[in-house]
Design an enzyme around this catalytic site. Sequence first.
Site, PDB file in Angstrom:
ATOM      1  N   SER A  62       0.877  -1.182   0.000  1.00 33.71           N
ATOM      2  CA  SER A  62       0.000   0.000   0.000  1.00 33.71           C
ATOM      3  C   SER A  62       0.908   1.223   0.000  1.00 33.71           C
ATOM      4  O   SER A  62       2.097   1.123   0.362  1.00 33.71           O
ATOM      5  CB  SER A  62      -0.849   0.006   1.286  1.00 33.71           C
ATOM      6  OG  SER A  62      -1.480   1.253   1.490  1.00 33.71           O
ATOM      7  N   TYR A  75      -1.835  -0.617  10.673  1.00 35.48           N
ATOM      8  CA  TYR A  75      -1.921  -0.899   9.229  1.00 35.48           C
ATOM      9  C   TYR A  75      -0.622  -0.477   8.528  1.00 35.48           C
ATOM     10  O   TYR A  75      -0.080  -1.225   7.707  1.00 35.48           O
ATOM     11  CB  TYR A  75      -3.124  -0.164   8.645  1.00 35.48           C
ATOM     12  CG  TYR A  75      -3.390  -0.450   7.180  1.00 35.48           C
ATOM     13  CD1 TYR A  75      -4.027  -1.621   6.777  1.00 35.48           C
ATOM     14  CD2 TYR A  75      -3.010   0.451   6.187  1.00 35.48           C
ATOM     15  CE1 TYR A  75      -4.276  -1.888   5.429  1.00 35.48           C
ATOM     16  CE2 TYR A  75      -3.251   0.195   4.847  1.00 35.48           C
ATOM     17  CZ  TYR A  75      -3.885  -0.972   4.468  1.00 35.48           C
ATOM     18  OH  TYR A  75      -4.121  -1.229   3.134  1.00 35.48           O
TER      19      TYR A  75
HETATM   20  P1  NAD Z   1     -11.721  -5.548   0.697  1.00 37.54           P
HETATM   21  O1  NAD Z   1     -12.052  -5.431   2.128  1.00 37.54           O
HETATM   22  O2  NAD Z   1     -12.681  -5.067  -0.351  1.00 37.54           O
HETATM   23  O3  NAD Z   1     -11.356  -7.067   0.326  1.00 37.54           O
HETATM   24  C1  NAD Z   1     -10.490  -7.818   1.131  1.00 37.54           C
HETATM   25  C2  NAD Z   1     -10.844  -9.279   1.011  1.00 37.54           C
HETATM   26  O4  NAD Z   1      -9.956 -10.022   1.880  1.00 37.54           O
HETATM   27  C3  NAD Z   1     -12.279  -9.581   1.481  1.00 37.54           C
HETATM   28  O5  NAD Z   1     -12.946 -10.413   0.539  1.00 37.54           O
HETATM   29  C4  NAD Z   1     -12.071 -10.291   2.819  1.00 37.54           C
HETATM   30  O6  NAD Z   1     -13.084 -11.242   3.132  1.00 37.54           O
HETATM   31  C5  NAD Z   1     -10.716 -10.962   2.602  1.00 37.54           C
HETATM   32  N1  NAD Z   1     -10.052 -11.299   3.864  1.00 37.54           N
HETATM   33  C6  NAD Z   1      -9.984 -10.563   5.012  1.00 37.54           C
HETATM   34  N2  NAD Z   1      -9.315 -11.233   5.961  1.00 37.54           N
HETATM   35  C7  NAD Z   1      -8.960 -12.419   5.423  1.00 37.54           C
HETATM   36  C8  NAD Z   1      -8.253 -13.544   5.913  1.00 37.54           C
HETATM   37  N3  NAD Z   1      -7.804 -13.597   7.176  1.00 37.54           N
HETATM   38  N4  NAD Z   1      -8.052 -14.600   5.083  1.00 37.54           N
HETATM   39  C9  NAD Z   1      -8.524 -14.574   3.808  1.00 37.54           C
HETATM   40  N5  NAD Z   1      -9.221 -13.547   3.297  1.00 37.54           N
HETATM   41  C10 NAD Z   1      -9.428 -12.480   4.092  1.00 37.54           C
HETATM   42  O7  NAD Z   1     -10.326  -4.782   0.533  1.00 37.54           O
HETATM   43  P2  NAD Z   1      -9.501  -4.304  -0.752  1.00 37.54           P
HETATM   44  O8  NAD Z   1      -9.527  -2.834  -0.766  1.00 37.54           O
HETATM   45  O9  NAD Z   1      -9.879  -5.070  -1.953  1.00 37.54           O
HETATM   46  O10 NAD Z   1      -8.033  -4.723  -0.260  1.00 37.54           O
HETATM   47  C11 NAD Z   1      -7.253  -5.749  -0.865  1.00 37.54           C
HETATM   48  C12 NAD Z   1      -5.805  -5.519  -0.487  1.00 37.54           C
HETATM   49  O11 NAD Z   1      -5.363  -4.266  -1.036  1.00 37.54           O
HETATM   50  C13 NAD Z   1      -5.545  -5.448   1.022  1.00 37.54           C
HETATM   51  O12 NAD Z   1      -4.322  -6.108   1.319  1.00 37.54           O
HETATM   52  C14 NAD Z   1      -5.443  -3.967   1.272  1.00 37.54           C
HETATM   53  O13 NAD Z   1      -4.692  -3.681   2.432  1.00 37.54           O
HETATM   54  C15 NAD Z   1      -4.785  -3.493  -0.006  1.00 37.54           C
HETATM   55  N6  NAD Z   1      -4.974  -2.073  -0.279  1.00 37.54           N
HETATM   56  C16 NAD Z   1      -6.223  -1.540  -0.446  1.00 37.54           C
HETATM   57  C17 NAD Z   1      -6.337  -0.175  -0.691  1.00 37.54           C
HETATM   58  C18 NAD Z   1      -7.673   0.508  -0.892  1.00 37.54           C
HETATM   59  O14 NAD Z   1      -7.730   1.750  -0.928  1.00 37.54           O
HETATM   60  N7  NAD Z   1      -8.773  -0.217  -1.061  1.00 37.54           N
HETATM   61  C19 NAD Z   1      -5.205   0.636  -0.773  1.00 37.54           C
HETATM   62  C20 NAD Z   1      -3.954   0.059  -0.593  1.00 37.54           C
HETATM   63  C21 NAD Z   1      -3.849  -1.299  -0.353  1.00 37.54           C
END
Ligand code: NAD
Length: 256
Positions: free
Chosen positions: A143, A156
Amino acid sequence: MAGFSGKTVLVTGSGAGIGRATALKFAAEGANLVVSDIHVPGGEETVAMIHSAGGKAMFQHADVSRLADVAALVAGAVDQYGQLDCAVNNAGIEGKIAPLADQAEDNFDAIMRINAKGTYLCLQAEIRHMLQAGGGTIVNLASVAGLIGFPGLSPYVASKHAVIGMTKNAALEYGKAGIRVNAVCPGGIDTRMLDSLAEQATSGAQSSSQMMDPLHPLGRIGTPEEVANLIVWLSSSEASYMLGAIVPVDGGYVAQ
Ligand code: NAD
């Protein structure tokens, strides 16, 4: 883009958001998908979306923070498709917003267990298989919070800095074995996670777009598909010289 026909790709946390968009993109490129999530209906819905688009996918439930689940996940992928060529360690949580001195111990533990230890356990299981298979590619979801600090998000931020550290180490240790490990650093991306952060930060007064659009030099948050495009490219043969790279996909956020 080189196609992924006949390749097996595992995406953790692909029941929603960036993971789902990534699984759909790989499937459209011809890959056999292993969709995995802790949330079963979300994962099954992603598989149904891939099937209805004519792609190949299976679902396997796994909590990435549990060693037995992760071992079974990689074994299940190999059982089903005979190999594992590419992995995307995407599952993650955002946790609660609070200044560092006010953070609860259980929030720190949960975030580190899923984001940092979960990525570590996945790397171990995937690399063990790829060493036997003679190579592979892995993309970790870090991230912009892995590159800079964000007030209120210290657990985080710590977890994503950890993901960047383990990405570099895995790249150094296994590059010569033909395993390319890289990380992507999204800025604000339009998913449930960003909605949760906006809700917490503004007590529901602003949507994620209202809160985050002005903070990005492109003037908007990104889409899950814009992150998926980079992940799929990093996993492709077109990125054959990318190793240990930490690549922002953030609308210019960290250029500021
Ligand atoms: P999201 O919450 O939409 O999706 C995350 C998914 O991970 C969900 O389906 C959830 O059920 C699953 N999950 C959670 N805990 C879990 C576990 N212990 N085992 C297996 N699955 C699990 O989030 P997103 O925005 O799609 O995030 C995906 C990745 O991208 C994450 O690592 C997040 O930190 C990273 N990220 C997101 C953003 C953003 O702005 N959305 C920015 C930077 C990084």
